[in-house]
Design an enzyme around this catalytic site. Structure first.
Site, PDB file in Angstrom:
ATOM      1  N   GLY A  11       0.779  -1.204   0.020  1.00  0.00           N
ATOM      2  CA  GLY A  11      -0.082  -0.022   0.150  1.00  0.00           C
ATOM      3  C   GLY A  11       0.956   1.386  -0.045  1.00  0.00           C
ATOM      4  O   GLY A  11       0.593   2.235   0.657  1.00  0.00           O
ATOM      5  N   HIS A  12       1.962   1.285  -0.626  1.00  0.00           N
ATOM      6  CA  HIS A  12       2.883   2.474  -0.679  1.00  0.00           C
ATOM      7  C   HIS A  12       2.450   3.726  -1.370  1.00  0.00           C
ATOM      8  O   HIS A  12       3.145   4.530  -0.980  1.00  0.00           O
ATOM      9  CB  HIS A  12       4.296   1.856  -1.465  1.00  0.00           C
ATOM     10  CG  HIS A  12       4.275   1.637  -2.851  1.00  0.00           C
ATOM     11  ND1 HIS A  12       3.692   0.608  -3.353  1.00  0.00           N
ATOM     12  CD2 HIS A  12       4.673   2.391  -3.899  1.00  0.00           C
ATOM     13  CE1 HIS A  12       3.585   0.552  -4.823  1.00  0.00           C
ATOM     14  NE2 HIS A  12       4.416   1.818  -4.987  1.00  0.00           N
ATOM     15  N   GLY A  14      -0.619   4.801  -0.552  1.00  0.00           N
ATOM     16  CA  GLY A  14      -1.709   5.500   0.201  1.00  0.00           C
ATOM     17  C   GLY A  14      -1.024   6.353   1.310  1.00  0.00           C
ATOM     18  O   GLY A  14       0.064   6.671   1.138  1.00  0.00           O
ATOM     19  N   VAL A  16      -1.041   6.072   4.451  1.00  0.00           N
ATOM     20  CA  VAL A  16      -0.118   5.779   5.496  1.00  0.00           C
ATOM     21  C   VAL A  16       0.996   4.729   4.728  1.00  0.00           C
ATOM     22  O   VAL A  16       2.152   5.018   5.334  1.00  0.00           O
ATOM     23  CB  VAL A  16      -0.936   4.654   6.256  1.00  0.00           C
ATOM     24  CG1 VAL A  16       0.006   3.366   7.312  1.00  0.00           C
ATOM     25  CG2 VAL A  16      -2.200   5.183   7.130  1.00  0.00           C
ATOM     26  N   GLY A  17       0.874   4.022   3.813  1.00  0.00           N
ATOM     27  CA  GLY A  17       2.056   3.200   3.274  1.00  0.00           C
ATOM     28  C   GLY A  17       2.945   4.338   2.731  1.00  0.00           C
ATOM     29  O   GLY A  17       4.230   4.167   2.808  1.00  0.00           O
ATOM     30  N   SER A 108      -7.780   0.272  12.854  1.00  0.00           N
ATOM     31  CA  SER A 108      -8.390   1.723  13.163  1.00  0.00           C
ATOM     32  C   SER A 108      -9.068   1.487  14.437  1.00  0.00           C
ATOM     33  O   SER A 108      -9.599   0.427  14.951  1.00  0.00           O
ATOM     34  CB  SER A 108      -9.148   1.611  11.822  1.00  0.00           C
ATOM     35  OG  SER A 108     -10.212   2.666  12.261  1.00  0.00           O
ATOM     36  N   TYR A 137     -16.252  -2.588   7.866  1.00  0.00           N
ATOM     37  CA  TYR A 137     -14.699  -2.269   7.678  1.00  0.00           C
ATOM     38  C   TYR A 137     -14.161  -2.899   8.994  1.00  0.00           C
ATOM     39  O   TYR A 137     -13.038  -3.404   9.094  1.00  0.00           O
ATOM     40  CB  TYR A 137     -14.533  -0.852   7.691  1.00  0.00           C
ATOM     41  CG  TYR A 137     -13.061  -0.294   7.863  1.00  0.00           C
ATOM     42  CD1 TYR A 137     -12.342  -0.494   6.510  1.00  0.00           C
ATOM     43  CD2 TYR A 137     -12.845   0.409   8.803  1.00  0.00           C
ATOM     44  CE1 TYR A 137     -10.905   0.000   6.704  1.00  0.00           C
ATOM     45  CE2 TYR A 137     -11.505   0.938   8.807  1.00  0.00           C
ATOM     46  CZ  TYR A 137     -10.708   0.799   7.677  1.00  0.00           C
ATOM     47  OH  TYR A 137      -9.424   0.912   7.859  1.00  0.00           O
ATOM     48  N   PRO A 164      -4.422   2.914  14.781  1.00  0.00           N
ATOM     49  CA  PRO A 164      -4.259   4.506  14.844  1.00  0.00           C
ATOM     50  C   PRO A 164      -5.882   5.104  15.150  1.00  0.00           C
ATOM     51  O   PRO A 164      -6.494   4.433  14.490  1.00  0.00           O
ATOM     52  CB  PRO A 164      -3.713   4.521  13.487  1.00  0.00           C
ATOM     53  CG  PRO A 164      -3.838   3.297  12.707  1.00  0.00           C
ATOM     54  CD  PRO A 164      -4.272   2.081  13.501  1.00  0.00           C
ATOM     55  N   THR A 165      -5.496   6.112  15.584  1.00  0.00           N
ATOM     56  CA  THR A 165      -6.723   7.019  15.816  1.00  0.00           C
ATOM     57  C   THR A 165      -7.116   7.690  14.335  1.00  0.00           C
ATOM     58  O   THR A 165      -6.235   7.058  13.297  1.00  0.00           O
ATOM     59  CB  THR A 165      -6.684   7.947  16.566  1.00  0.00           C
ATOM     60  OG1 THR A 165      -7.806   8.699  16.899  1.00  0.00           O
ATOM     61  CG2 THR A 165      -5.580   9.067  16.223  1.00  0.00           C
ATOM     62  N   ASN A 166      -8.064   8.434  13.989  1.00  0.00           N
ATOM     63  CA  ASN A 166      -8.271   9.023  12.666  1.00  0.00           C
ATOM     64  C   ASN A 166      -6.889   9.669  12.262  1.00  0.00           C
ATOM     65  O   ASN A 166      -6.529  10.710  12.999  1.00  0.00           O
ATOM     66  CB  ASN A 166      -9.313  10.123  12.869  1.00  0.00           C
ATOM     67  CG  ASN A 166     -10.743   9.563  12.977  1.00  0.00           C
ATOM     68  OD1 ASN A 166     -10.967   8.370  13.545  1.00  0.00           O
ATOM     69  ND2 ASN A 166     -11.659   9.989  12.421  1.00  0.00           N
ATOM     70  N   HIS A 180     -11.953  11.376   4.342  1.00  0.00           N
ATOM     71  CA  HIS A 180     -12.280  11.656   5.747  1.00  0.00           C
ATOM     72  C   HIS A 180     -12.497  13.270   5.861  1.00  0.00           C
ATOM     73  O   HIS A 180     -12.395  13.906   5.085  1.00  0.00           O
ATOM     74  CB  HIS A 180     -11.218  11.121   6.477  1.00  0.00           C
ATOM     75  CG  HIS A 180     -10.916   9.582   6.851  1.00  0.00           C
ATOM     76  ND1 HIS A 180     -10.048   9.042   5.870  1.00  0.00           N
ATOM     77  CD2 HIS A 180     -11.509   8.733   7.310  1.00  0.00           C
ATOM     78  CE1 HIS A 180     -10.232   7.536   6.005  1.00  0.00           C
ATOM     79  NE2 HIS A 180     -11.173   7.480   7.126  1.00  0.00           N
TER      80      HIS A 180
HETATM   81  O1  GFB Z   1     -13.575  11.530   8.931  1.00  0.00           O
HETATM   82  P1  GFB Z   1     -14.670  10.759   8.958  1.00  0.00           P
HETATM   83  O2  GFB Z   1     -15.467  10.471   7.544  1.00  0.00           O
HETATM   84  O3  GFB Z   1     -14.678   9.587   9.936  1.00  0.00           O
HETATM   85  O4  GFB Z   1     -15.960  11.746   9.776  1.00  0.00           O
HETATM   86  P2  GFB Z   1     -15.357   8.892  11.003  1.00  0.00           P
HETATM   87  C1  GFB Z   1     -15.633  12.129  11.182  1.00  0.00           C
HETATM   88  C2  GFB Z   1     -16.828  12.843  11.538  1.00  0.00           C
HETATM   89  O5  GFB Z   1     -16.852  14.403  10.743  1.00  0.00           O
HETATM   90  C3  GFB Z   1     -18.205  12.738  11.297  1.00  0.00           C
HETATM   91  C4  GFB Z   1     -17.922  14.737  10.352  1.00  0.00           C
HETATM   92  O6  GFB Z   1     -18.984  12.946  12.355  1.00  0.00           O
HETATM   93  C5  GFB Z   1     -18.686  13.422  10.081  1.00  0.00           C
HETATM   94  O7  GFB Z   1     -20.074  13.591   9.959  1.00  0.00           O
HETATM   95  N1  GFB Z   1     -17.992  15.446   9.002  1.00  0.00           N
HETATM   96  C6  GFB Z   1     -18.390  16.771   8.822  1.00  0.00           C
HETATM   97  C7  GFB Z   1     -17.542  15.046   7.775  1.00  0.00           C
HETATM   98  N2  GFB Z   1     -18.064  17.012   7.556  1.00  0.00           N
HETATM   99  C8  GFB Z   1     -17.745  15.972   6.830  1.00  0.00           C
HETATM  100  C9  GFB Z   1     -17.288  15.831   5.540  1.00  0.00           C
HETATM  101  O8  GFB Z   1     -17.360  16.846   4.694  1.00  0.00           O
HETATM  102  N3  GFB Z   1     -16.787  14.775   5.134  1.00  0.00           N
HETATM  103  C10 GFB Z   1     -16.379  13.801   6.304  1.00  0.00           C
HETATM  104  N4  GFB Z   1     -15.958  12.546   5.611  1.00  0.00           N
HETATM  105  N5  GFB Z   1     -16.760  13.868   7.498  1.00  0.00           N
HETATM  106  C11 GFB Z   1     -14.419   6.778   9.767  1.00  0.00           C
HETATM  107  C12 GFB Z   1     -14.977   5.437   9.653  1.00  0.00           C
HETATM  108  O9  GFB Z   1     -15.543   7.220  10.463  1.00  0.00           O
HETATM  109  O10 GFB Z   1     -13.131   6.801  10.388  1.00  0.00           O
HETATM  110  C13 GFB Z   1     -13.626   4.487   9.294  1.00  0.00           C
HETATM  111  O11 GFB Z   1     -16.145   5.485   8.904  1.00  0.00           O
HETATM  112  C14 GFB Z   1     -12.432   4.627   9.936  1.00  0.00           C
HETATM  113  O12 GFB Z   1     -14.175   3.111   9.530  1.00  0.00           O
HETATM  114  C15 GFB Z   1     -12.056   6.084   9.707  1.00  0.00           C
HETATM  115  O13 GFB Z   1     -12.471   4.225  11.178  1.00  0.00           O
HETATM  116  C16 GFB Z   1     -10.833   6.550  10.538  1.00  0.00           C
HETATM  117  O14 GFB Z   1     -14.571   9.128  12.367  1.00  0.00           O
HETATM  118  O15 GFB Z   1     -16.768   9.124  11.442  1.00  0.00           O
END
Ligand code: GFB
Length: 313
Positions: A11-12, A14, A16-17, A108, A137, A164-166, A180
């Site tokens: 996954g180089h 991406g 993380v990779g 995750s 997932y 890892p956290t987000n 994300h």
């Molecule tokens: O980053 P995110 O998609 O990951 O969303 P999760 C985090 C929070 O940000 C949620 C809000 O409450 C979303 O509703 N948010 C606000 C947004 N605006 C936006 C936007 O424009 N885009 C996105 N994407 N979010 C993921 C998991 O969950 O985290 C995966 O679905 C994985 O499995 C990853 O664990 C690290 O923290 O909600």
């Protein structure tokens, strides 16, 4: 790990990779092995086995995965469970069969229960139901870390899973449907500033709390854990810094220099209310995060500006 050991980073390309490759190169490792999807399809067991047959691999960083934000996880549920189960099963087993000395698998923080006591410790795994938006997932990732645990127990391997956290950082995915929250808000807020838009839409209520870690800090933790002796199958990695999504949007607006209004769209899902990791294990081994959220977002935004042509802002 010796500086000339063959180290395969799956996954180089991406988030993380690519950070692990940068970190390994920075630490002077000279024999980093990568492979394109054309040369080896990680979801295909025969392809993975054929590729491993042609190599001598000493260590594996398994950063290849199908990943995405809350909307992608909730929409492409079948792909998230199938691709991840296939990739991790194929690579972990091939590494074992080909006698790799070490393997690090990346999970995750969404593997922990939705309403988990905070901060979430490794012992909380499988103690209550998961967050529904990312259950497929999370189930795949739990299967991967249980595979690591089982191989260590039965085959006496010394593999490890890092949770890892987000994450965020350079080489992130800025596609608004699949990304994300940090890359999504960088892109939306940058565009709002550039077009003079009076407001920006943020998904959900803005109330969920998240902990964010710059991917370069995670990469340092990965290389650290591969090199240090420890007794753990599973180790959390986080920054310890937790913010609401509303506060995060304010920080990004400050970095970008946007003064318009932040509006919330409660028709979009919030996901899990909180997910702060307890990082006592990795801290007891001697690792600490280095980068504050403000510094990390500033560095990521600088990189985004340098790559605007590719990101179609
Ligand atoms: O980053 P995110 O998609 O990951 O969303 P999760 C985090 C929070 O940000 C949620 C809000 O409450 C979303 O509703 N948010 C606000 C947004 N605006 C936006 C936007 O424009 N885009 C996105 N994407 N979010 C993921 C998991 O969950 O985290 C995966 O679905 C994985 O499995 C990853 O664990 C690290 O923290 O909600």
């Amino acid at each position: 790990m010796h500086k000339n050991d063959a180290i395969y980073v799956a996954g180089h390309n991406g988030l993380v990779g690519s950070a692990i490759v940068r970190r390994l190169k920075g630490e002077g490792f000279q024999n980093i092995v990568t492979c394109t999807r054309q040369a080896c399809d990680l979801t295909n067991q025969a392809s993975v086995n054929t590729w491993f047959d042609k190599q001598t691999i000493d260590y594996v960083f398994l950063a290849a995965a199908k990943v995405g934000g809350i909307h992608a996880n909730d929409t492409y549920r079948a792909e998230f469970i199938y691709d991840n189960l296939a990739i991790q099963t194929n690579v972990i087993h091939a590494a074992y069969q080909h006698k790799a000395k070490g393997l690090l698998f990346l999970g995750s923080s969404c593997i922990y229960p939705r309403d988990c006591p905070q901060p979430m410790r490794e012992e909380h795994l499988l103690t209550a139901p998961l967050e529904p938006t990312n259950e497929p997932y999370a189930i795949a990732k739990i299967a991967g870390l249980k595979m690591i645990e089982a191989y260590n127990a039965q085959y006496n391997t010394q593999y490890v899973s890092l949770m890892p956290t987000n994450l965020y950082g350079i080489n992130d995915n800025f596609d608004l449907n699949t990304s994300h929250v940090i890359p999504a808000l960088i892109r939306k807020i940058h565009r709002a500033r550039s077009t003079g838009s009076p407001s920006v839409q943020v998904w959900g209520t803005g109330k969920p709390q998240r902990e964010f870690l710059l991917v370069d800090d995670l990469a340092e933790a990965c290389v650290f854990c591969m090199q240090h002796q420890h007794k753990y199958d599973l180790i959390n990695v986080g920054s310890g810094e937790e913010v609401t999504i509303a506060k995060l949007a304010e920080i990004i607006a400050k970095v970008v220099g946007y003064q318009g209004k932040i509006e919330f769209d409660p028709t979009m899902p919030d996901g899990t209310p909180r997910k702060l990791l307890d990082t006592s294990r990795i801290r007891s081994l001697g690792w600490r995060p280095k980068t504050s959220l403000f510094q990390g977002i500033s560095a990521t935004y600088a990189w985004y500006l340098d790559h605007l042509d590719e990101k179609v802002a």
